[in-house]
Write a protein that holds these residues in place. Sequence first.
Motif, PDB file in Angstrom:
ATOM      1  N   ASP A 288     -11.215  -7.128  -0.698  1.00 29.35           N
ATOM      2  CA  ASP A 288     -12.214  -6.073  -0.913  1.00 29.35           C
ATOM      3  C   ASP A 288     -12.186  -5.076   0.246  1.00 29.35           C
ATOM      4  O   ASP A 288     -12.232  -3.859   0.047  1.00 29.35           O
ATOM      5  N   TYR A 289     -12.141  -5.619   1.452  1.00 25.83           N
ATOM      6  CA  TYR A 289     -12.138  -4.788   2.663  1.00 25.83           C
ATOM      7  C   TYR A 289     -10.912  -3.875   2.673  1.00 25.83           C
ATOM      8  O   TYR A 289     -11.028  -2.664   2.953  1.00 25.83           O
ATOM      9  N   CYS A 290      -9.743  -4.435   2.355  1.00 26.03           N
ATOM     10  CA  CYS A 290      -8.513  -3.630   2.310  1.00 26.03           C
ATOM     11  C   CYS A 290      -8.586  -2.582   1.206  1.00 26.03           C
ATOM     12  O   CYS A 290      -8.174  -1.428   1.392  1.00 26.03           O
ATOM     13  N   ASN A 291      -9.102  -2.981   0.061  1.00 24.54           N
ATOM     14  CA  ASN A 291      -9.266  -2.047  -1.049  1.00 24.54           C
ATOM     15  C   ASN A 291     -10.119  -0.855  -0.628  1.00 24.54           C
ATOM     16  O   ASN A 291      -9.797   0.309  -0.930  1.00 24.54           O
ATOM     17  N   ASN A 292     -11.214  -1.130   0.061  1.00 20.73           N
ATOM     18  CA  ASN A 292     -12.124  -0.053   0.443  1.00 20.73           C
ATOM     19  C   ASN A 292     -11.505   0.867   1.492  1.00 20.73           C
ATOM     20  O   ASN A 292     -11.774   2.078   1.496  1.00 20.73           O
ATOM     21  N   LEU A 293     -10.678   0.309   2.369  1.00 21.79           N
ATOM     22  CA  LEU A 293      -9.940   1.161   3.307  1.00 21.79           C
ATOM     23  C   LEU A 293      -9.040   2.132   2.550  1.00 21.79           C
ATOM     24  O   LEU A 293      -8.962   3.325   2.883  1.00 21.79           O
ATOM     25  N   MET A 294      -8.354   1.632   1.533  1.00 24.94           N
ATOM     26  CA  MET A 294      -7.475   2.475   0.726  1.00 24.94           C
ATOM     27  C   MET A 294      -8.278   3.525  -0.036  1.00 24.94           C
ATOM     28  O   MET A 294      -7.914   4.703  -0.091  1.00 24.94           O
ATOM     29  N   PHE A 295      -9.380   3.096  -0.634  1.00 25.00           N
ATOM     30  CA  PHE A 295     -10.208   4.006  -1.429  1.00 25.00           C
ATOM     31  C   PHE A 295     -10.755   5.141  -0.563  1.00 25.00           C
ATOM     32  O   PHE A 295     -10.734   6.316  -0.965  1.00 25.00           O
ATOM     33  N   GLU A 296     -11.227   4.801   0.639  1.00 27.54           N
ATOM     34  CA  GLU A 296     -11.842   5.804   1.515  1.00 27.54           C
ATOM     35  C   GLU A 296     -10.840   6.797   2.070  1.00 27.54           C
ATOM     36  O   GLU A 296     -11.199   7.906   2.458  1.00 27.54           O
ATOM     37  N   THR A 297      -9.560   6.405   2.126  1.00 28.06           N
ATOM     38  CA  THR A 297      -8.518   7.307   2.632  1.00 28.06           C
ATOM     39  C   THR A 297      -7.698   7.916   1.504  1.00 28.06           C
ATOM     40  O   THR A 297      -6.664   8.531   1.750  1.00 28.06           O
ATOM     41  N   ASN A 298      -8.159   7.721   0.267  1.00 29.53           N
ATOM     42  CA  ASN A 298      -7.518   8.308  -0.912  1.00 29.53           C
ATOM     43  C   ASN A 298      -6.061   7.852  -1.066  1.00 29.53           C
ATOM     44  O   ASN A 298      -5.199   8.626  -1.479  1.00 29.53           O
ATOM     45  N   CYS A 299      -5.806   6.599  -0.712  1.00 27.85           N
ATOM     46  CA  CYS A 299      -4.484   5.997  -0.939  1.00 27.85           C
ATOM     47  C   CYS A 299      -4.581   5.124  -2.190  1.00 27.85           C
ATOM     48  O   CYS A 299      -5.507   4.318  -2.319  1.00 27.85           O
ATOM     49  N   LYS A 300      -3.636   5.273  -3.101  1.00 25.51           N
ATOM     50  CA  LYS A 300      -3.797   4.685  -4.429  1.00 25.51           C
ATOM     51  C   LYS A 300      -3.485   3.201  -4.533  1.00 25.51           C
ATOM     52  O   LYS A 300      -4.181   2.455  -5.223  1.00 25.51           O
ATOM     53  N   PHE A 301      -2.400   2.739  -3.863  1.00 25.65           N
ATOM     54  CA  PHE A 301      -1.883   1.412  -4.190  1.00 25.65           C
ATOM     55  C   PHE A 301      -1.681   0.536  -2.962  1.00 25.65           C
ATOM     56  O   PHE A 301      -1.261   1.008  -1.901  1.00 25.65           O
ATOM     57  N   PHE A 302      -1.988  -0.746  -3.127  1.00 22.77           N
ATOM     58  CA  PHE A 302      -1.631  -1.750  -2.133  1.00 22.77           C
ATOM     59  C   PHE A 302      -1.283  -3.019  -2.900  1.00 22.77           C
ATOM     60  O   PHE A 302      -1.466  -3.100  -4.124  1.00 22.77           O
ATOM     61  N   GLY A 303      -0.740  -4.011  -2.200  1.00 26.25           N
ATOM     62  CA  GLY A 303      -0.327  -5.200  -2.930  1.00 26.25           C
ATOM     63  C   GLY A 303       0.110  -6.327  -2.032  1.00 26.25           C
ATOM     64  O   GLY A 303      -0.238  -6.373  -0.844  1.00 26.25           O
ATOM     65  N   ALA A 304       0.895  -7.240  -2.602  1.00 27.04           N
ATOM     66  CA  ALA A 304       1.355  -8.417  -1.864  1.00 27.04           C
ATOM     67  C   ALA A 304       2.591  -8.975  -2.549  1.00 27.04           C
ATOM     68  O   ALA A 304       2.818  -8.758  -3.743  1.00 27.04           O
ATOM     69  N   TYR A 305       3.392  -9.698  -1.774  1.00 33.38           N
ATOM     70  CA  TYR A 305       4.545 -10.440  -2.285  1.00 33.38           C
ATOM     71  C   TYR A 305       4.284 -11.909  -1.988  1.00 33.38           C
ATOM     72  O   TYR A 305       3.960 -12.267  -0.846  1.00 33.38           O
ATOM     73  N   THR A 306       4.436 -12.746  -2.995  1.00 35.58           N
ATOM     74  CA  THR A 306       4.051 -14.134  -2.774  1.00 35.58           C
ATOM     75  C   THR A 306       4.777 -15.103  -3.687  1.00 35.58           C
ATOM     76  O   THR A 306       5.288 -14.740  -4.752  1.00 35.58           O
ATOM     77  N   ASP A 307       4.818 -16.353  -3.246  1.00 36.49           N
ATOM     78  CA  ASP A 307       5.292 -17.456  -4.074  1.00 36.49           C
ATOM     79  C   ASP A 307       4.421 -17.506  -5.336  1.00 36.49           C
ATOM     80  O   ASP A 307       3.192 -17.372  -5.263  1.00 36.49           O
ATOM     81  N   PRO A 308       5.026 -17.698  -6.525  1.00 41.14           N
ATOM     82  CA  PRO A 308       4.230 -17.718  -7.761  1.00 41.14           C
ATOM     83  C   PRO A 308       3.250 -18.876  -7.863  1.00 41.14           C
ATOM     84  O   PRO A 308       2.370 -18.860  -8.729  1.00 41.14           O
ATOM     85  N   ASP A 309       3.379 -19.873  -6.979  1.00 37.69           N
ATOM     86  CA  ASP A 309       2.441 -20.997  -6.977  1.00 37.69           C
ATOM     87  C   ASP A 309       1.405 -20.889  -5.863  1.00 37.69           C
ATOM     88  O   ASP A 309       0.614 -21.821  -5.656  1.00 37.69           O
ATOM     89  N   ASP A 310       1.397 -19.766  -5.157  1.00 37.13           N
ATOM     90  CA  ASP A 310       0.440 -19.599  -4.064  1.00 37.13           C
ATOM     91  C   ASP A 310      -0.964 -19.410  -4.636  1.00 37.13           C
ATOM     92  O   ASP A 310      -1.165 -18.616  -5.555  1.00 37.13           O
ATOM     93  N   PRO A 311      -1.945 -20.129  -4.098  1.00 37.78           N
ATOM     94  CA  PRO A 311      -3.316 -20.000  -4.615  1.00 37.78           C
ATOM     95  C   PRO A 311      -3.911 -18.604  -4.455  1.00 37.78           C
ATOM     96  O   PRO A 311      -4.915 -18.293  -5.092  1.00 37.78           O
ATOM     97  N   VAL A 312      -3.294 -17.745  -3.650  1.00 38.01           N
ATOM     98  CA  VAL A 312      -3.830 -16.389  -3.499  1.00 38.01           C
ATOM     99  C   VAL A 312      -3.785 -15.632  -4.822  1.00 38.01           C
ATOM    100  O   VAL A 312      -4.578 -14.707  -5.044  1.00 38.01           O
ATOM    101  N   LEU A 313      -2.879 -16.007  -5.719  1.00 36.95           N
ATOM    102  CA  LEU A 313      -2.790 -15.320  -7.008  1.00 36.95           C
ATOM    103  C   LEU A 313      -4.076 -15.485  -7.817  1.00 36.95           C
ATOM    104  O   LEU A 313      -4.469 -14.584  -8.566  1.00 36.95           O
TER     105      LEU A 313
END
Length: 352
Positions: A288-313
């Motif tokens: 949420d915090y990262c999303n809001n940083l992007m939103f406030e600076t008018n940057c559209k996209f962020f993401g992650a690269y991860t193992d498909p079994d990682d609980p972060v998904l």
Amino acid sequence: MVNIRPFREEDNDSLLNIEKLCPQGNEECAMIIDKGPDITARYEIYDNWEIRVAEKNATAVGWIGWTIKKGTDEPYLYIAEVMVHPDHKNQGLEVELVREAEKAASEAKASYIYCYAYEPNEEFMDLFEKLGYMRKKSIQAISISAYKKENMESGYEIERINAEDIHDTIKLINSYYHGNAQFCPFTIESFKDYTERIFGYGLENFITAKWKGHIVACAGFWDASVLMEVTYTKEPMMWKVMANAYGILRHFTRVPDIPTEGEVCKMHSIVDFAFEQEHSPAMEEIIDYCNNLMFETNCKFFGAYTDPDDPVLGVLKKFKPMHENLYLYAKPISGKIPDFSRIYVDCRDTIL
């Protein structure tokens, strides 16, 4: 006659121009990566690296780049990229360049070589399969649209990392990735060196979540756009359908953005994330915090690269992400290919 030689500074512009002529993908989905203005910047984030250039008639027509990493037991080699000018493809240059990396791996007594392939990049995958590389792992590439500001009211204390918290943060990361392939436990010094060496990262961009004074989640928020910009030259049909549907809904409510053909995407990545399983809401709060940083600076996209079994998904589902795949290809050299059932994705390797 082809000559393969070490990279020279005067090669920089020629190689960047070749890269712009070589979309990664197929007729249904393809992208161009722009690593300008300095093509070596993506390599300088590693401890050691090498670029070999293929030239014809004193003109650069392709190149390969790699780094040799220190494993817990044996070194291993990562091929970062192989590029050949379209006018010189299918003439064996790609094979000669890969053989250069394999020779370097053999000389370094590297256990194995690996590389990542973008799923639609069938030409790249065909090349490595013909050379004996095996597809060993699928990696999830997640993209999130920062189209609205998220509420943050869970009670976790979200802050940039403090010097006194580095020890506990590293302890959490080391525990989270324990046993994952390609993960070497951090020390305080190695973690500082690793984060500070990556352009756009650094400890100043590392975020922690605390519960009753105890660190229960953490992540780096890396501005990868300082090293690459992504432009889709072919947009998947599904994305076009979604964009059309969202175009209607946009008149009534906020909806996610979808990358369009020709649009330059400046990506940020959530990296080196870790959290205690009972505190997954803390990881959500960091996103949420990262999303809001992007939103406030008018940057559209962020993401992650991860193992498909990682609980972060499971945490990321809330953000309605788009999913793409990378495939890890590997080939044994002086040892064995490790067990890739669980893998730590080195964020440096995601500059494709």
